[in-house]
Design an enzyme around this catalytic site. Sequence first.
Site, short mmCIF file in Angstrom:
data_model
loop_
_atom_site.label_atom_id
_atom_site.label_comp_id
_atom_site.label_asym_id
_atom_site.label_seq_id
_atom_site.Cartn_x
_atom_site.Cartn_y
_atom_site.Cartn_z
N CYS A 203 37.94 42.62 38.35
CA CYS A 203 37.89 41.50 38.64
C CYS A 203 38.28 41.15 40.12
O CYS A 203 39.36 40.70 40.30
CB CYS A 203 38.78 40.75 37.67
SG CYS A 203 38.29 40.97 36.02
N ALA A 204 37.53 41.56 41.40
CA ALA A 204 37.93 41.82 42.40
C ALA A 204 38.17 40.44 43.29
O ALA A 204 39.09 40.44 44.16
CB ALA A 204 36.96 42.67 43.47
N GLY B 130 39.42 40.16 47.04
CA GLY B 130 39.70 41.54 47.50
C GLY B 130 40.99 41.87 47.91
O GLY B 130 41.07 42.94 48.73
N GLY B 131 42.04 40.84 47.78
CA GLY B 131 43.36 41.42 48.50
C GLY B 131 43.75 42.87 47.58
O GLY B 131 44.19 43.72 48.38
N LYS B 132 43.75 42.79 46.44
CA LYS B 132 44.25 44.21 45.59
C LYS B 132 43.17 45.11 45.95
O LYS B 132 43.74 46.56 46.32
CB LYS B 132 44.32 43.82 44.31
CG LYS B 132 45.65 42.89 43.86
CD LYS B 132 45.81 42.81 42.63
CE LYS B 132 44.87 41.51 42.03
NZ LYS B 132 45.49 40.29 42.88
N ASP C 227 32.63 41.89 40.48
CA ASP C 227 33.28 40.19 40.10
C ASP C 227 32.11 39.66 39.55
O ASP C 227 30.83 39.86 40.16
CB ASP C 227 33.76 39.61 41.46
CG ASP C 227 34.53 38.37 40.63
OD1 ASP C 227 36.06 38.46 40.80
OD2 ASP C 227 34.40 37.21 40.59
N ASP D 134 27.58 44.10 31.99
CA ASP D 134 26.44 44.62 32.92
C ASP D 134 25.88 45.82 33.04
O ASP D 134 26.81 46.75 32.60
CB ASP D 134 27.06 44.01 34.26
CG ASP D 134 25.79 43.74 35.23
OD1 ASP D 134 25.39 44.74 35.67
OD2 ASP D 134 25.48 42.68 35.79
N ASP E 297 42.76 42.70 36.61
CA ASP E 297 43.35 41.58 37.24
C ASP E 297 42.35 40.45 36.46
O ASP E 297 41.85 39.83 37.30
CB ASP E 297 43.51 41.58 38.70
CG ASP E 297 44.45 40.25 38.84
OD1 ASP E 297 45.21 39.82 38.09
OD2 ASP E 297 44.79 40.00 40.20
N CYS F 271 48.34 36.58 36.03
CA CYS F 271 49.21 35.78 36.94
C CYS F 271 49.43 34.62 35.77
O CYS F 271 49.59 33.43 36.63
CB CYS F 271 48.70 35.18 38.15
SG CYS F 271 47.13 34.42 38.18
#
Length: 214
Positions: A18-19, A22-24, A42, A73, A89, A142
């Site tokens: 679940c990008a 894209g921080g992670k 994503d 998918d 995430d 989060c």
Amino acid sequence: LLALLLEAKRGEMVADFCAGAGGKTLAIGAAMRSTGRLYAFDTSAHRLEALKPRLARSGLSNVHPAAIAHERDERIKRLAGKLDRVLVDAPCSGLGTLRRNPDLKWRQNLQGVQEMAVKQAAILASAARLLKSGGRLVYATCSVLPQENEAIAEAFSAAHSDFQPLEAGELLAQLKVEGAAGLCSGGDSGQKYLRLWPHKHQTDGFFAAIWQKK
């Protein structure tokens, strides 16, 4: 911390399930030293578009963004049993971000949380199918709500005997993270899950659970 817990290595096949923007993904790609293959999945093509300029600045050449229709998918099915590590995430209520977004408390209700938990369980189960034997799975939100965190992790463990839970505290200590024990809670050891709180850690509220496929 999530990139550390995933512990992606050079040359591996990895997915950020679940990008988003894209921080992670970028942190994981850097840990892989721009080698191997890192999929950034994503369901929002718009969010993945925000990753592209960040990816260009990073200089990473191992990241492959891909918009997917849903967690089942065809792109996902083709990778079943092939990946070394997967980070989920998951979409969540976001209630760990209340100190930055205080209006959230008026935009969430019990039904919404229950619907989100069904989606989280489905996404985690689909992501787990990507892993090969010995692979590592990390589930994170989060959120501060047990319904989105411990309840999802414990239900997954109960339904997937081929996945062995790993202790977050032990992994973080091995990675020489300062004060690792104080970042965790749950289980007999009190170290099973990563559990960050705004009032204790001066961060957003955050959760992570880790498993290894047998």
